[in-house]
Scaffold this motif. Structure first.
Motif, mmCIF file in Angstrom:
data_model
loop_
_atom_site.group_PDB
_atom_site.id
_atom_site.type_symbol
_atom_site.label_atom_id
_atom_site.label_comp_id
_atom_site.label_asym_id
_atom_site.label_seq_id
_atom_site.Cartn_x
_atom_site.Cartn_y
_atom_site.Cartn_z
ATOM 1 N N SER A 27 -2.636 15.396 -9.651
ATOM 2 C CA SER A 27 -4.028 15.079 -9.987
ATOM 3 C C SER A 27 -4.108 13.805 -10.828
ATOM 4 O O SER A 27 -5.049 13.025 -10.697
ATOM 5 N N LYS A 28 -3.126 13.545 -11.679
ATOM 6 C CA LYS A 28 -3.116 12.321 -12.484
ATOM 7 C C LYS A 28 -2.963 11.095 -11.599
ATOM 8 O O LYS A 28 -3.687 10.110 -11.738
ATOM 9 N N ASP A 32 -5.690 8.099 -11.068
ATOM 10 C CA ASP A 32 -5.335 6.685 -11.282
ATOM 11 C C ASP A 32 -5.622 5.850 -10.037
ATOM 12 O O ASP A 32 -6.157 4.747 -10.134
ATOM 13 N N LYS A 33 -5.282 6.379 -8.881
ATOM 14 C CA LYS A 33 -5.533 5.647 -7.638
ATOM 15 C C LYS A 33 -7.028 5.493 -7.396
ATOM 16 O O LYS A 33 -7.500 4.422 -7.006
ATOM 17 N N SER A 34 -7.784 6.540 -7.643
ATOM 18 C CA SER A 34 -9.233 6.486 -7.456
ATOM 19 C C SER A 34 -9.875 5.463 -8.394
ATOM 20 O O SER A 34 -10.755 4.705 -7.987
ATOM 21 N N ILE A 35 -9.430 5.424 -9.633
ATOM 22 C CA ILE A 35 -9.972 4.452 -10.597
ATOM 23 C C ILE A 35 -9.638 3.034 -10.185
ATOM 24 O O ILE A 35 -10.484 2.140 -10.235
ATOM 25 N N ASN A 39 -12.360 0.124 -9.337
ATOM 26 C CA ASN A 39 -12.366 -1.166 -10.037
ATOM 27 C C ASN A 39 -12.216 -2.343 -9.077
ATOM 28 O O ASN A 39 -12.764 -3.418 -9.325
ATOM 29 N N ALA A 40 -11.484 -2.146 -7.992
ATOM 30 C CA ALA A 40 -11.321 -3.217 -7.014
ATOM 31 C C ALA A 40 -12.617 -3.475 -6.251
ATOM 32 O O ALA A 40 -12.905 -4.600 -5.854
ATOM 33 N N LYS A 41 -13.423 -2.433 -6.046
ATOM 34 C CA LYS A 41 -14.668 -2.576 -5.290
ATOM 35 C C LYS A 41 -15.848 -2.986 -6.156
ATOM 36 O O LYS A 41 -16.731 -3.699 -5.707
ATOM 37 N N VAL A 42 -15.902 -2.516 -7.403
ATOM 38 C CA VAL A 42 -17.075 -2.687 -8.252
ATOM 39 C C VAL A 42 -16.777 -3.706 -9.340
ATOM 40 O O VAL A 42 -15.737 -3.659 -9.979
#
Length: 183
Positions: A27-28, A32-35, A39-42
């Motif tokens: 889950s960690k 981290d991957k989701s964040i 950040n890369a998109k927004v």
């Protein structure tokens, strides 16, 4: 039967091991991957206004040489200089609002003189400076001819403060000269 039992136990343990180590992320790691994907998109933008709100300051001074000086400094909410920096997909904008300074001089012999100052009154070459304030140079005003003011400007890019001298004579004519630049 014992052989069959051992094979069953082996298959059961193998199934558990395969489901534990099936390549899914913890889950960690998933967070981290989701964040990082977010950040890369927004691209986030932080905007700071300096000053944040409309301000008004009035100073009345009576000098012993017969002058009464009123200085009113207000924030110009329409005129500003914008400084933008980028850091880790975040845009930081600092918006420095200009000030307008109204000067009213009264003298018992010459009457009343009014001037309205903004950054363009000093020089058209000061487009990157923000007029911050105007103060009476009381010592020079008492011992020299006319009223002496210090005009404070800020360069938002370099954060250097520039000071100009403004001398207003008894007829209302003025002269503005640079004093110095300091950090």
């Amino acid at each position: 039967m014992s052989k069959l039992r051992n094979i069953g136990l082996f298959l059961f343990i193998a199934a558990i091991v395969l489901t534990i180590f099936d390549g899914r992320m913890s889950s960690k790691n998933a967070l981290d991957k989701s964040i990082s994907e977010f950040n890369a998109k927004v691209e986030l933008t932080n905007v700071t206004y300096i000053p944040e709100y409309y301000t008004e300051r009035i100073t009345d001074t009576i000098l012993s040489n017969g002058y009464k000086v009123k200085i009113k400094t207000t924030t110009d909410m329409l005129s500003h200089i914008e400084v933008e920096t980028n850091q880790d997909n975040t845009i930081n904008k600092e918006i420095y609002r200009q000030h307008i300074v109204e000067i009213e001089l009264q003298h018992e012999k010459t009457g009343t003189v009014r001037h309205i100052l903004d950054q363009n009154m000093v020089s058209n070459s000061l487009d990157n400076l923000v007029l911050r304030a105007a103060y009476i140079n009381e010592e020079a005003s008492l011992f020299e001819e006319g009223i002496h003011l210090n005009l404070h400007f800020l360069n938002p890019n370099s954060k250097k403060e520039n000071i100009f001298n403004m001398i207003i004579d008894n007829n209302g004519n003025y002269k503005i000269t640079p004093q110095n630049a300091r950090t």
